[in-house]
Write a protein that holds these residues in place. Structure first.
Motif, PDB file in Angstrom:
ATOM      1  N   THR A  76      12.470 -10.788 -12.831  1.00  0.00           N
ATOM      2  CA  THR A  76      13.340 -10.482 -13.965  1.00  0.00           C
ATOM      3  C   THR A  76      12.566  -9.672 -14.988  1.00  0.00           C
ATOM      4  N   PHE A  77      13.303  -8.885 -15.750  1.00  0.00           N
ATOM      5  CA  PHE A  77      12.686  -8.024 -16.765  1.00  0.00           C
ATOM      6  C   PHE A  77      13.737  -7.702 -17.817  1.00  0.00           C
ATOM      7  N   ASP A  78      13.311  -7.126 -18.926  1.00  0.00           N
ATOM      8  CA  ASP A  78      14.249  -6.746 -19.984  1.00  0.00           C
ATOM      9  C   ASP A  78      15.253  -5.764 -19.414  1.00  0.00           C
ATOM     10  N   ALA A  79      16.521  -5.972 -19.758  1.00  0.00           N
ATOM     11  CA  ALA A  79      17.582  -5.111 -19.230  1.00  0.00           C
ATOM     12  C   ALA A  79      17.264  -3.656 -19.518  1.00  0.00           C
ATOM     13  N   VAL A 128      15.634  -8.069  -9.889  1.00  0.00           N
ATOM     14  CA  VAL A 128      15.483  -7.585  -8.513  1.00  0.00           C
ATOM     15  C   VAL A 128      15.029  -8.780  -7.678  1.00  0.00           C
ATOM     16  N   VAL A 129      15.663  -8.968  -6.529  1.00  0.00           N
ATOM     17  CA  VAL A 129      15.246 -10.043  -5.620  1.00  0.00           C
ATOM     18  C   VAL A 129      14.715  -9.401  -4.346  1.00  0.00           C
ATOM     19  N   LEU A 130      13.480  -9.755  -4.006  1.00  0.00           N
ATOM     20  CA  LEU A 130      12.836  -9.246  -2.792  1.00  0.00           C
ATOM     21  C   LEU A 130      12.768 -10.375  -1.776  1.00  0.00           C
ATOM     22  N   ASN A 131      13.322 -10.137  -0.596  1.00  0.00           N
ATOM     23  CA  ASN A 131      13.264 -11.123   0.483  1.00  0.00           C
ATOM     24  C   ASN A 131      12.296 -10.565   1.530  1.00  0.00           C
ATOM     25  N   TRP A 132      11.037 -10.990   1.397  1.00  0.00           N
ATOM     26  CA  TRP A 132       9.973 -10.453   2.257  1.00  0.00           C
ATOM     27  C   TRP A 132      10.003 -11.047   3.656  1.00  0.00           C
ATOM     28  N   GLU A 133       9.651 -10.229   4.616  1.00  0.00           N
ATOM     29  CA  GLU A 133       9.328 -10.690   5.966  1.00  0.00           C
ATOM     30  C   GLU A 133       7.876 -11.166   5.870  1.00  0.00           C
ATOM     31  N   GLY A 134       7.212 -11.441   6.977  1.00  0.00           N
ATOM     32  CA  GLY A 134       5.829 -11.937   6.922  1.00  0.00           C
ATOM     33  C   GLY A 134       4.876 -11.031   6.166  1.00  0.00           C
ATOM     34  N   ARG A 157      19.351   4.273 -12.542  1.00  0.00           N
ATOM     35  CA  ARG A 157      20.113   4.683 -11.361  1.00  0.00           C
ATOM     36  C   ARG A 157      19.259   4.483 -10.108  1.00  0.00           C
ATOM     37  N   TYR A 158      17.954   4.611 -10.270  1.00  0.00           N
ATOM     38  CA  TYR A 158      17.028   4.475  -9.141  1.00  0.00           C
ATOM     39  C   TYR A 158      16.109   3.287  -9.380  1.00  0.00           C
ATOM     40  N   VAL A 159      15.868   2.512  -8.318  1.00  0.00           N
ATOM     41  CA  VAL A 159      14.973   1.364  -8.406  1.00  0.00           C
ATOM     42  C   VAL A 159      14.003   1.445  -7.231  1.00  0.00           C
ATOM     43  N   ARG A 160      12.716   1.257  -7.539  1.00  0.00           N
ATOM     44  CA  ARG A 160      11.681   1.427  -6.513  1.00  0.00           C
ATOM     45  C   ARG A 160      10.733   0.234  -6.463  1.00  0.00           C
ATOM     46  N   MET A 197      16.353  -6.103  -0.313  1.00  0.00           N
ATOM     47  CA  MET A 197      15.977  -5.881  -1.700  1.00  0.00           C
ATOM     48  C   MET A 197      17.284  -5.753  -2.475  1.00  0.00           C
ATOM     49  N   SER A 198      17.527  -6.710  -3.356  1.00  0.00           N
ATOM     50  CA  SER A 198      18.774  -6.741  -4.122  1.00  0.00           C
ATOM     51  C   SER A 198      18.511  -6.398  -5.584  1.00  0.00           C
ATOM     52  N   VAL A 199      19.478  -5.733  -6.199  1.00  0.00           N
ATOM     53  CA  VAL A 199      19.371  -5.329  -7.599  1.00  0.00           C
ATOM     54  C   VAL A 199      20.600  -5.854  -8.329  1.00  0.00           C
ATOM     55  N   TYR A 200      20.381  -6.531  -9.454  1.00  0.00           N
ATOM     56  CA  TYR A 200      21.476  -7.152 -10.186  1.00  0.00           C
ATOM     57  C   TYR A 200      21.629  -6.626 -11.609  1.00  0.00           C
TER      58      TYR A 200
END
Length: 130
Positions: free
Chosen positions: A98-101, A58-64, A105-108, A125-128
């Protein structure tokens, strides 16, 4: 190529700062729009991927206004949650988690502690998938 399986998917949240900062903004592929929560430590942002995928990043692109502490949680049914990463030293900016695969269906993004007096705010917020 890594595909962001969260892009354009259905999002929900515990609350927003204003209607203009809706949950969907964090999944629209546009770094100029953002989601911002109401000003509480336990705010969350959730995406429904539409079907289960094996995900490991998961990639989080935070604002301030970023999370000092938060959890990345996954679920297959939207009711029972598993914490795949417990972040206690959030730095803001762009954070790659990153985490173990795991099949989800839902990511929080479940907030624990805000870094600033405001809410949590994410451009994207991206999920790969693995």
């Amino acid at each position: 190529t890594l595909v962001n399986v969260a892009k354009g998917k259905t999002a929900s949240t515990s609350g927003t700062e204003t209607d203009a900062m809706a949950a969907a903004n964090a999944f629209d592929g546009n770094d100029g729009t953002r989601w911002s929560s109401n000003f509480v430590d336990d705010a969350w942002l959730l995406v429904d991927l539409g079907k289960a995928y094996k995900i490991n990043k998961v990639v989080l692109n935070w604002e301030g206004a970023y999370g000092k502490a938060y959890k990345i949680q996954t679920s297959t049914d939207g009711k029972n949650w598993t914490t795949v990463k417990n972040v206690t030293d959030g730095k803001g900016g762009e954070e790659t988690i990153t985490f173990d695969a795991t099949k989800a269906r839902y990511v929080r993004m479940q907030g624990v502690e805000r870094a600033l007096p405001y809410g949590y705010s994410l451009w994207e917020m991206s999920v790969y998938t693995k």
